[in-house]
Design an enzyme around this catalytic site. Sequence first.
Site, PDB file in Angstrom:
ATOM      1  N   ASP A  37      32.663 -44.837 110.579  1.00 27.57           N
ATOM      2  CA  ASP A  37      32.978 -46.106 110.053  1.00 27.57           C
ATOM      3  C   ASP A  37      33.962 -46.868 110.842  1.00 27.57           C
ATOM      4  OD1 ASP A  37      33.089 -48.455 107.874  1.00 27.57           O
ATOM      5  OD2 ASP A  37      34.912 -47.438 107.551  1.00 27.57           O
ATOM      6  N   GLU A 108      26.611 -44.295 109.539  1.00 22.92           N
ATOM      7  CA  GLU A 108      27.839 -44.170 109.928  1.00 22.92           C
ATOM      8  C   GLU A 108      28.424 -42.512 110.463  1.00 22.92           C
ATOM      9  OE1 GLU A 108      29.954 -47.621 107.334  1.00 22.92           O
ATOM     10  OE2 GLU A 108      30.143 -45.779 106.767  1.00 22.92           O
TER      11      GLU A 108
END
Length: 223
Positions: A37, A108
């Site tokens: 992320d 992610e």
Amino acid sequence: MLGYEFRDPDLLREALTHASGANHRLASNERLEFLGDAILGAVVCEELFRKYPDYQEGDLTRVKSIVVSRRTCAKISESLALENYLFLGKGMGAGDQTPSSVLADVFESLIGAIFLDGGAPAAQQFIIGHMGPEIEAAVEGSNGLNYKSNLQQAAQRDFGETPTYLLLDEKGPDHSKCFKISAQIGANRYAPAWGRNKKEAEQRAALNALCQLAGSPLPYESD
């Protein structure tokens, strides 16, 4: 499938292992998701910063929020068919039943795994390879934010009119012109906006008009 070959297959397996399918939480992809992320955000921010030098902070933030959204990450996971390779626990569903939140998370975590396996350049190449079209779509307003379409719907609903767009000014050399365009509905002309091309200027002018109609602050100043 990915356009990247892992040297450490255990990292790939970890990236594809949801907490529901892991023996314990530390064996799941949650830590890789945390890392991915942050890397995704940084790479997209740098790409926007370099590619759009005339964008103000608000413009960059708006585009970034679309590009790194859960919706976009899930969409890319679907395009890569990652749901077919996930390690999920019972009750989590399979195939097209896989929750979009899980698909967003795995994209992610995959970025985090590629970063650890191949370094920053590999992660950056992977991200830009998949996010490049999403950046273009967000900039052009075609990624769920087609303001011209939204304005047309509002104008026809509230006024029985179709918006038109007026070119008010242009500046710069031929190879790098900017255009100032205003949206008009009937006799009402709305706050104009500048864009690096007519398409962008029209989208911005449409958003200005929508904000004026809603009594909201203008996102784009014309001067």
